[in-house]
Design a protein around this motif. Structure first.
Motif, PDB file in Angstrom:
ATOM      1  N   GLY A  15       0.829  -1.195   0.000  1.00 25.73           N
ATOM      2  CA  GLY A  15       0.000   0.000   0.000  1.00 25.73           C
ATOM      3  C   GLY A  15       0.864   1.244   0.000  1.00 25.73           C
ATOM      4  N   ASP A  16       0.347   2.305  -0.486  1.00 25.13           N
ATOM      5  CA  ASP A  16       1.040   3.591  -0.508  1.00 25.13           C
ATOM      6  C   ASP A  16       0.176   4.537   0.300  1.00 25.13           C
ATOM      7  OD1 ASP A  16       2.807   5.547  -1.048  1.00 25.13           O
ATOM      8  OD2 ASP A  16       2.093   5.919  -3.081  1.00 25.13           O
ATOM      9  N   PHE A  17       0.583   4.845   1.548  1.00 23.43           N
ATOM     10  CA  PHE A  17      -0.250   5.616   2.470  1.00 23.43           C
ATOM     11  C   PHE A  17       0.460   6.904   2.808  1.00 23.43           C
ATOM     12  CE2 PHE A  17      -1.494   6.603   6.865  1.00 23.43           C
ATOM     13  CZ  PHE A  17      -2.853   6.776   6.677  1.00 23.43           C
ATOM     14  N   THR A  18      -0.286   8.002   2.741  1.00 26.53           N
ATOM     15  CA  THR A  18       0.248   9.311   3.124  1.00 26.53           C
ATOM     16  C   THR A  18      -0.695   9.912   4.133  1.00 26.53           C
ATOM     17  OG1 THR A  18       1.080   9.568   0.886  1.00 26.53           O
ATOM     18  CG2 THR A  18       0.978  11.548   2.231  1.00 26.53           C
ATOM     19  N   TRP A  19      -0.113  10.407   5.233  1.00 28.88           N
ATOM     20  CA  TRP A  19      -0.955  11.018   6.248  1.00 28.88           C
ATOM     21  C   TRP A  19      -1.560  12.296   5.712  1.00 28.88           C
ATOM     22  CZ3 TRP A  19      -2.513   8.872  10.643  1.00 28.88           C
ATOM     23  CH2 TRP A  19      -1.815   7.763  11.098  1.00 28.88           C
ATOM     24  N   GLY A  20      -2.850  12.498   5.996  1.00 27.53           N
ATOM     25  CA  GLY A  20      -3.522  13.710   5.561  1.00 27.53           C
ATOM     26  C   GLY A  20      -3.340  14.840   6.549  1.00 27.53           C
ATOM     27  N   LYS A  21      -3.782  16.032   6.158  1.00 32.91           N
ATOM     28  CA  LYS A  21      -3.608  17.189   7.009  1.00 32.91           C
ATOM     29  C   LYS A  21      -4.865  18.021   6.909  1.00 32.91           C
ATOM     30  CE  LYS A  21      -0.411  20.987   7.673  1.00 32.91           C
ATOM     31  NZ  LYS A  21       0.744  21.678   7.144  1.00 32.91           N
TER      32      LYS A  21
END
Length: 141
Positions: A114-120
């Motif tokens: 998976g490719d996960f990026t924390w949101g803001k």
């Protein structure tokens, strides 16, 4: 696969009702003519035999004339057709040719990624809060 078939033979039923093909119709008429001819020949032979026995005292000529002068009608009541149609049923068939086989699998295990990026979340102020009230006086009343 062979489809089922039904054959209904109604030529003899149609023949009984008087609807025949030309050749069977001619044969039927010829048969009736033959029967009438044979019956007439037998009747004339019996009459001749009666007339030949004149010595028995019978008045054969007068008796034959009296018998032939009276018409007799024969009445037959029947429901047509007297025989049902011939029905042939061919149920068809299903031919199954089974050949034993096997099973095969082509499996390559894969890796799940998976490719996960924390949101803001950003909060900002677009408009300052405030209430504005206006009153309009109508002098027409």
């Amino acid at each position: 696969r062979e489809e089922p078939r039904i054959e209904i033979e109604m030529s003899h039923v149609r023949g009984e009702l008087g609807f025949r093909d030309p050749l069977p119709f001619f044969r039927h008429c010829a048969s009736l003519g033959w029967q009438e001819a044979v019956a007439g020949t037998k009747q004339k032979a019996r009459e001749g035999d009666r007339m030949a026995r004149y010595y028995t005292g019978e008045k054969a000529i007068a008796a034959i004339a009296r018998e032939n002068s009276v018409d007799s009608a024969e009445v037959n009541l029947a429901l047509w057709p007297t025989r049902p149609p011939v029905i042939k049923v061919d149920t068809g068939g299903l031919k199954i040719d089974v050949q034993p086989g096997g099973t095969g699998i082509d499996y390559a295990p894969a890796r799940v990624g998976g490719d996960f990026t924390w949101g803001k979340v950003q909060v900002y102020l677009r408009q300052k809060p405030g209430i504005e009230i206006r009153a309009v006086f109508d002098a027409r009343v």
